[in-house]
Scaffold this motif. Structure first.
Motif, PDB file in Angstrom:
ATOM      1  N   TRP A   1       0.731  -1.401   0.058  1.00  0.00           N
ATOM      2  CA  TRP A   1      -0.121   0.046   0.046  1.00  0.00           C
ATOM      3  C   TRP A   1       0.779   1.196   0.029  1.00  0.00           C
ATOM      4  O   TRP A   1       1.927   1.332   0.816  1.00  0.00           O
TER       5      TRP A   1
ATOM      6  N   HIS B   1      -7.022   0.886   2.368  1.00  0.00           N
ATOM      7  CA  HIS B   1      -5.765   0.861   1.805  1.00  0.00           C
ATOM      8  C   HIS B   1      -5.813   1.285   0.148  1.00  0.00           C
ATOM      9  O   HIS B   1      -6.957   0.779  -0.349  1.00  0.00           O
TER      10      HIS B   1
ATOM     11  N   SER C   1      -2.926   4.725   3.436  1.00  0.00           N
ATOM     12  CA  SER C   1      -3.917   4.006   4.421  1.00  0.00           C
ATOM     13  C   SER C   1      -4.654   5.101   4.916  1.00  0.00           C
ATOM     14  O   SER C   1      -3.917   5.747   5.399  1.00  0.00           O
TER      15      SER C   1
END
Length: 512
Positions: free
Chosen positions: A104, A117, A107
């Motif tokens: 990711w 995310h 987030s």
């Protein structure tokens, strides 16, 4: 150098607080955040595919709709949400797309004590989709924790040579504010509704359990209700760990017949009543230069974590810049004016703000100008090129967060309108067809400086010759020919005047 994405990264002001876990019940904490943690804007001759997957199994299939065999992936993004009230943050690599663990790059905590995310997955999906044929391709999603992950949403933006309409795609990721989110959408120029433009919006909602829990989200466009029934889990299952709906593949571009229908406790039709994909063109009036869209979840239980827009013109969402005209053709050495418009998060013009317009590719690379916007938030740059080719132009400024923000890309094609025959453009001319767009017929006018052979040719953008009108020896002066498009498909065509005095081409649009 090419600017293909505009990323707006905003700081998170608050952290979510713990609450009691539940399945579609209970109230989330009151937090103030919205769907602007990341905003992706892409423009050009593009299409957008969106799909979602929620499953209590360890793996499942998510789909991508490739528009044509020649389309290529410009960018792809995966968004995922953990289960509401779980407090779970999805680790890097916990979700795998087609066998590759996803990391990711952003987030954010939601208002229902879960985590959303976002990842750029272009490198994962491009090799697969570029080699695939047109139509649906399924990709495998694996989850390391089936109960604490509600599901994923996949967005793929294609450069599509079969697309004849300049489009803007926007992906807004974050976490819906408990007080509701309002998006200010600015258009590059007054919208022409006679062209029947596509103005599509879709939502990705997690923890949207509809059976017996009375959960709904509302959507208003330009102050009018679009739906009171957003939510559900039609891309997942009736269990924690699979509660997700994403407006996209398999969903109709149609709006709920009753925008005030809001009784999900009656299960008879709720899951089919609203599929989170909407046609909002009906909320826009001819000549509008912008619009607003508001999402709100009164039950404070759904988690709207992605909103996407697809529009048939250049546009900007929230604070940003939009550059127009987005696509234009000029004769060599003519002057071309390109204008950037800046707006704030509420859609108001940014006045007296420094901005730069720059040609970043093409025969005029390096040309540009810097200045300050006027009372309408606009700044213009005028230039010309006597070299054939296509310029790519971008504008940029420093936004309220102190970050450089880029506009959409604009394209300018310079072409030779006359051949060296000692004649001027005033004596050898090809006019724009009228009407344009047309259906089913249009008239093309041209002027010859002297008597001579001439013909008019019409080609598709793929280069296929679809009409040929041989005028033989035509007299000096102005002539007209009529093109009948009843047997042609809708789209953009190039018509060309060929004679011993030169060659001139222009574009026209057939819209059925």
């Amino acid at each position: 150098m090419r600017f293909l994405s505009t990323l707006l990264l905003l700081p998170l002001a608050l952290q979510a607080v713990a609450t009691v876990p539940g399945t579609g019940t209970g109230q989330g904490p009151i937090v103030d955040r919205d769907l602007n943690t990341v905003i992706i804007t892409e423009s050009g001759f593009i299409t957008l595919s969106a799909d979602g997957l929620g499953t209590v199994n360890s793996s499942g299939l998510i789909q991508v709709d490739k528009p044509s065999a020649g389309a290529t992936v410009r960018a792809a993004y995966l968004a995922a949400a953990s289960t509401g009230f779980s407090g779970y943050a999805i680790p890097d690599g916990c979700i795998a797309l087609d066998g590759t663990g996803v990391s990711w790059f952003s987030s954010t905590p939601s208002g229902i004590f879960s985590q959303n995310h976002f990842a750029n997955v272009t490198a994962i999906v491009a090799p697969v989709l570029n080699a695939a044929g047109a139509g649906i391709t399924s990709l495998v999603i694996d989850e390391c924790d089936t109960w604490n992950i509600d599901g994923s949403a996949l967005y793929v933006i294609f450069d599509d040579p079969a697309t004849t309409v300049f489009r803007t795609a926007v992906i807004a990721f974050g976490a819906q504010s408990t007080t509701g989110d309002t998006f200010a959408i600015g258009f590059g120029q007054p919208v022409d509704m006679s062209l029947n433009p596509v103005i599509e919006m879709g939502l990705a909602i997690s923890f949207g359990y509809a059976r017996g829990t009375c959960q709904t989200s509302f959507v208003d466009v330009n102050g009018s209700r679009l739906t009171s029934s957003a939510g559900g889990n039609d891309d997942g299952e009736d269990n924690n760990g699979a509660l997700i709906t994403v407006g996209g593949i398999g969903d109709l571009l149609a709006n709920p017949a009753d925008p005030f229908h809001e009784d999900p406790c009656v299960f008879d039709d709720f899951t089919l009543y609203d599929d989170e994909r909407y046609n909002i063109a009906g909320f826009v009036n001819d000549g509008d230069t912008g619009m607003s869209a508001t999402t709100f979840n009164p039950s404070n239980d759904d988690n709207i974590f992605v909103a996407h827009l697809l529009l048939d013109f250049a546009a900007v969402v929230g604070e940003g810049a939009v550059l127009t005209p987005s696509d234009a053709v000029n004769c060599l050495c003519d002057q071309h004016v390109v204008t950037v418009t800046l707006q704030d998060n509420n859609g108001n013009p940014l006045v007296n703000t420094g901005v730069t317009i720059e040609v970043i590719a093409g025969p005029s690379t390096g040309a540009g100008a810097s200045g300050f916007t006027d009372g309408g938030g606009q700044f213009s740059f005028t230039y010309s090129s006597c070299v054939e080719g296509q310029d790519v132009i971008v504008a940029y400024f420093t936004n309220s967060q102190g970050m450089i923000q880029y506009s959409n890309l604009a394209y300018k094609t310079w072409q030779r309108c006359t051949v060296d025959a000692g004649e001027t453009a005033e004596s050898f001319t090809l006019a724009q067809n009228t009407p344009n767009p047309f259906n089913p017929a249009t008239t093309i006018s041209f002027t010859l400086p002297e008597t001579g052979a001439a013909q008019v040719l019409v080609h598709s953008l793929a280069g296929e010759l679809v009409r040929s009108i041989d005028l033989g020896i035509a007299a000096r002066g102005t002539h007209q020919v009529v093109i009948d498009g009843r047997e042609l498909a809708s789209g953009v065509y190039v018509y060309t005047l060929q004679s011993e005095f030169g060659t001139i081409s222009r574009k026209m649009v057939l819209m059925k």
